[in-house]
Design a protein around this motif. Structure first.
Motif, PDB file in Angstrom:
ATOM      1  N   SER A  72       0.829  -1.206   0.000  1.00 43.82           N
ATOM      2  CA  SER A  72       0.000   0.000   0.000  1.00 43.82           C
ATOM      3  C   SER A  72       0.862   1.255   0.000  1.00 43.82           C
ATOM      4  O   SER A  72       0.570   2.229  -0.710  1.00 43.82           O
ATOM      5  CB  SER A  72      -0.926   0.003   1.226  1.00 43.82           C
ATOM      6  OG  SER A  72      -1.809  -1.092   1.209  1.00 43.82           O
ATOM      7  N   SER A  76      -3.021   8.221   2.683  1.00 42.73           N
ATOM      8  CA  SER A  76      -3.576   7.130   1.887  1.00 42.73           C
ATOM      9  C   SER A  76      -3.450   5.777   2.558  1.00 42.73           C
ATOM     10  O   SER A  76      -4.348   4.932   2.442  1.00 42.73           O
ATOM     11  CB  SER A  76      -2.879   7.070   0.525  1.00 42.73           C
ATOM     12  OG  SER A  76      -3.085   8.252  -0.207  1.00 42.73           O
ATOM     13  N   SER A  92      -3.966   3.864   8.618  1.00 43.23           N
ATOM     14  CA  SER A  92      -5.309   3.754   9.181  1.00 43.23           C
ATOM     15  C   SER A  92      -5.336   4.029  10.683  1.00 43.23           C
ATOM     16  O   SER A  92      -4.312   3.946  11.361  1.00 43.23           O
ATOM     17  CB  SER A  92      -5.870   2.350   8.948  1.00 43.23           C
ATOM     18  OG  SER A  92      -6.035   2.077   7.590  1.00 43.23           O
ATOM     19  N   TYR A 107       3.518   1.133   9.806  1.00 38.59           N
ATOM     20  CA  TYR A 107       2.910   2.450   9.584  1.00 38.59           C
ATOM     21  C   TYR A 107       3.864   3.549  10.028  1.00 38.59           C
ATOM     22  O   TYR A 107       4.108   4.533   9.314  1.00 38.59           O
ATOM     23  CB  TYR A 107       1.625   2.591  10.410  1.00 38.59           C
ATOM     24  CG  TYR A 107       0.389   1.963   9.836  1.00 38.59           C
ATOM     25  CD1 TYR A 107       0.287   1.616   8.494  1.00 38.59           C
ATOM     26  CD2 TYR A 107      -0.708   1.713  10.650  1.00 38.59           C
ATOM     27  CE1 TYR A 107      -0.861   1.037   7.983  1.00 38.59           C
ATOM     28  CE2 TYR A 107      -1.862   1.142  10.154  1.00 38.59           C
ATOM     29  CZ  TYR A 107      -1.938   0.805   8.819  1.00 38.59           C
ATOM     30  OH  TYR A 107      -3.080   0.247   8.328  1.00 38.59           O
ATOM     31  N   THR A 158      -8.237  10.069   0.308  1.00 38.93           N
ATOM     32  CA  THR A 158      -9.403   9.500   0.989  1.00 38.93           C
ATOM     33  C   THR A 158      -9.979   8.323   0.203  1.00 38.93           C
ATOM     34  O   THR A 158     -10.364   7.303   0.793  1.00 38.93           O
ATOM     35  CB  THR A 158     -10.485  10.580   1.183  1.00 38.93           C
ATOM     36  OG1 THR A 158      -9.951  11.637   1.987  1.00 38.93           O
ATOM     37  CG2 THR A 158     -11.723  10.009   1.852  1.00 38.93           C
ATOM     38  N   LYS A 191      -7.757   5.385   0.750  1.00 38.73           N
ATOM     39  CA  LYS A 191      -7.842   4.926   2.141  1.00 38.73           C
ATOM     40  C   LYS A 191      -9.082   4.088   2.390  1.00 38.73           C
ATOM     41  O   LYS A 191      -9.044   3.062   3.083  1.00 38.73           O
ATOM     42  CB  LYS A 191      -7.841   6.152   3.084  1.00 38.73           C
ATOM     43  CG  LYS A 191      -7.863   5.776   4.560  1.00 38.73           C
ATOM     44  CD  LYS A 191      -6.504   5.419   5.045  1.00 38.73           C
ATOM     45  CE  LYS A 191      -6.269   4.044   5.521  1.00 38.73           C
ATOM     46  NZ  LYS A 191      -7.049   2.921   5.342  1.00 38.73           N
ATOM     47  N   SER A 198      -8.319   7.610   7.973  1.00 38.72           N
ATOM     48  CA  SER A 198      -6.934   8.015   8.233  1.00 38.72           C
ATOM     49  C   SER A 198      -6.784   8.395   9.702  1.00 38.72           C
ATOM     50  O   SER A 198      -7.672   8.996  10.298  1.00 38.72           O
ATOM     51  CB  SER A 198      -6.548   9.206   7.356  1.00 38.72           C
ATOM     52  OG  SER A 198      -6.522   8.846   5.994  1.00 38.72           O
ATOM     53  N   CYS A 230      -7.511  14.640   4.954  1.00 35.19           N
ATOM     54  CA  CYS A 230      -7.754  13.201   4.807  1.00 35.19           C
ATOM     55  C   CYS A 230      -8.439  12.632   6.048  1.00 35.19           C
ATOM     56  O   CYS A 230      -9.338  11.789   5.940  1.00 35.19           O
ATOM     57  CB  CYS A 230      -6.436  12.463   4.556  1.00 35.19           C
ATOM     58  SG  CYS A 230      -5.750  12.690   2.896  1.00 35.19           S
ATOM     59  N   SER A 250     -12.162  11.300   5.429  1.00 32.97           N
ATOM     60  CA  SER A 250     -12.263   9.848   5.574  1.00 32.97           C
ATOM     61  C   SER A 250     -13.070   9.476   6.808  1.00 32.97           C
ATOM     62  O   SER A 250     -13.783   8.463   6.815  1.00 32.97           O
ATOM     63  CB  SER A 250     -10.869   9.204   5.635  1.00 32.97           C
ATOM     64  OG  SER A 250     -10.148   9.626   6.771  1.00 32.97           O
ATOM     65  N   SER A 279     -16.231   7.199   6.264  1.00 31.28           N
ATOM     66  CA  SER A 279     -15.942   5.810   6.632  1.00 31.28           C
ATOM     67  C   SER A 279     -17.144   5.105   7.243  1.00 31.28           C
ATOM     68  O   SER A 279     -17.263   3.884   7.142  1.00 31.28           O
ATOM     69  CB  SER A 279     -14.750   5.744   7.598  1.00 31.28           C
ATOM     70  OG  SER A 279     -15.055   6.392   8.825  1.00 31.28           O
TER      71      SER A 279
END
Length: 314
Positions: free
Chosen positions: A79, A103, A106, A137, A232, A235, A268, A289, A293, A297
């Motif tokens: 990713s 992107s 999470s 991450y 977004t 993601k 995000s 974002c 998001s 979401s």
């Protein structure tokens, strides 16, 4: 309908707290210095402590699944690479680092575990997902934000050395590593210590959200909508559509598959904004974002959960 109401109840409070940060800044209760101080505290203390407390009492020996952890690690890395490749569609080099982080990174450790606990009553296997993706991450976020810093050109030894130093000294990474090590040792912390760390850890999300709202620049956000929209989309939809079929093909079901969905398709994380601000980035794309998001979401995750439930996979 139940899934949608749960998603709304899990995500909208995040948005509301951000908007309170905007309001408090407008009426003078929070100024730039106060918001910056909250950001530093969350980055250096509250968030690392939060991650430590989530991992320190997990019995990793009982639930360990090497293939699952490697899968979570592998698709997280893929990713990142896809997001880096996509970032070059933007001529403005200053948005690329934040776009990449927005992107792929999470809120698996904040919102994600709530989703898993709501459906299965516990999130033990979610901890394995976190172990596979959350350290990566943070490592990749440090590298991306260091090597794609505003005003920088190319990659030189000095900047690469600074990025590696940032990884070694990153307090969030230390919180994860110490939590995992403590969980492996298997020593239960005294109740008074767990309560104290719990109090501090619970400050991470509300303080980070208030600071982000207080520092949100709507004028700059309007100028940087393309990376926010694309970040977004990737993601919430792009990476999930790309990798969930692979998880199904490999036989992951139930809580394991849901944890992969949360890893790929949840909003995000606020930590991305906090890290971007602390590493010399403007933070506008990161904040955008998170805001967009988070708003969307509740809808997209509900649809993904419905699809997987309809197929009998979770």
């Amino acid at each position: 309908m139940g899934n949608f109401l749960f998603s709304v109840n899990a995500t909208m409070p995040v948005f509301f707290v951000m908007m309170l940060g905007v309001l408090f800044r407008r009426i003078g209760l929070i100024d730039e210095a106060f918001a910056s101080g909250m950001n530093r505290f969350v980055f250096k203390i509250a968030l690392p402590v939060s991650l430590f407390t989530q991992l320190c009492d997990v019995d990793f020996r009982e639930v360990w699944d090497t293939g699952y952890v490697v899968f979570c690690f592998g698709i997280t890395l893929l990713s990142v690479l896809v997001a880096v490749a996509l970032s070059f569609v933007f001529r403005d080099k200053e948005v690329r680092g934040e776009f990449v982080q927005g992107s792929f990174r999470s809120s698996a450790s904040l919102l994600g575990m709530t989703y898993i606990e709501n459906i299965y009553g516990e999130a033990t296997l979610g901890s394995l997902m976190m172990l596979g993706c959350v350290p990566l991450y943070n490592v990749m976020a440090v590298l991306v934000l260091s090597l794609m810093r505003p005003g920088s050109e190319g990659v030189d030894r000095k900047r690469l050395k600074a990025a590696l130093k940032g990884i070694v000294t990153n307090p969030i990474i230390w919180g994860i590593l110490l939590g995992f090590a403590w969980g492996m040792i298997g020593i239960t912390l005294p109740n008074m210590v767990m309560k104290t760390t719990g109090y501090i850890g619970r400050l991470a999300s509300p303080m980070g959200l208030l600071a982000m709202g207080a520092q949100l620049n709507f004028h700059s956000l309007g100028e940087k909508l393309p990376p926010v929209f694309l970040g977004t989309f990737m993601k919430l939809i792009g990476f999930t559509a790309l990798f969930i079929p692979h998880a199904v093909f490999l036989g992951f079901r139930g809580e394991k598959l849901l944890a992969v969905l949360i890893m790929l398709g949840s909003a995000s994380t606020v930590a991305g904004y906090i890290m971007a601000k602390n590493m010399g980035h403007e933070g506008t794309v990161s904040a955008g974002c998170v805001v967009l998001s988070t708003l969307l979401s509740s809808l997209t995750l509900t649809i993904w959960i419905w699809i997987l439930r309809f197929q009998g996979l979770i």
